[in-house]
Design a protein around this motif. Sequence first.
Motif, mmCIF file in Angstrom:
data_model
loop_
_atom_site.group_PDB
_atom_site.id
_atom_site.type_symbol
_atom_site.label_atom_id
_atom_site.label_comp_id
_atom_site.label_asym_id
_atom_site.label_seq_id
_atom_site.Cartn_x
_atom_site.Cartn_y
_atom_site.Cartn_z
ATOM 1 N N GLN A 47 45.677 1.820 17.415
ATOM 2 C CA GLN A 47 45.790 3.283 17.355
ATOM 3 C C GLN A 47 45.041 3.845 16.149
ATOM 4 O O GLN A 47 44.341 4.863 16.260
ATOM 5 N N THR B 275 52.396 2.001 24.530
ATOM 6 C CA THR B 275 51.952 3.405 24.553
ATOM 7 C C THR B 275 52.058 4.044 25.929
ATOM 8 O O THR B 275 52.059 5.273 26.043
ATOM 9 N N GLN C 149 48.623 11.869 19.244
ATOM 10 C CA GLN C 149 48.630 10.429 18.999
ATOM 11 C C GLN C 149 49.833 10.052 18.120
ATOM 12 O O GLN C 149 49.743 10.049 16.906
#
Length: 301
Positions: free
Chosen positions: A14, A50, A119
């Motif tokens: 990420q 995720t 995010q």
Amino acid sequence: MEHWEKVEAVQRMQDYLRIHASGEQFDWKGFWKAACYSRRHAGRIFRELTGYTPGQYLRRVQLTQSAEELAKESSTILETALSTGFDSHEGFTRAFSRMFGVAPREYRREKMAIPFFTQYPVRNYYLYITGKEREKMEKSMTTCTVIPVERCARKLIFQRSRNATDYWTYCEELNCDWEGLFNSIPQKFDTAAILELPDFLHKAGFSRVAAGVEVPMDYCARLPENCELAELPPCTLLYFQSEPFEREEEFCAAIEAAFRAVERYEPGRYGFEWAPDTAPSFNFGASAAEGARLAYPVRKK
């Protein structure tokens, strides 16, 4: 593979995406290297934690970046498409419309709220739900700045929950798209926040916890699906802001420091009193650069 090893591997991926997603060509070799695992295994655990494949995740990040560029009106739609990894105007338009439910040209013209992709660091979520590091919080993180901010009459765009009690339970009930959705509204007074609604906005069968943003009284853009619009009277908001922090995993400490400051604050010493009947309270979350931010309505005594 230990659970926290997976979390840290996905967090590294990420972080790489966050830093390198901009530009025409994304370096997938660097991405897989950041994971420190084979491509196949890294892709599997990334999707597990995720909910997206790395390719899907990257595309959502790039499309959100493109929407932010379109709102600025500093480049053409084709230039925006090429700068965010698309080969053609047509392909970009299809992908943009599929993700946001509106064509790029229409979005640029109307600037309505659309679900920007946020995010969320997986490490933060798992730290929260497991309580890991709670006992290692920095005891020194106790300083909070308190700033009164005057708010004129305005509107509140918000989405209710039925059972949520805080930030994470709201996300679990309604998913985390709310933050990107409300942050996409260019007219907002501040960033998207978790709200605790006052009596005049509370509705039977729903929790007092909602999410939303304040906007000017003349706001008239299309209202997002399942959202409501309410008018708020003028008031003063006391903003509580903790110190910035170096490590992202200290976000829990920052938020708790801000809440402790609210609990200990005595507004009467400064000529104020709490005024929960005039507006919601706001939890803006925490970031390393800014610390945690909360806001509560008050009035002059």
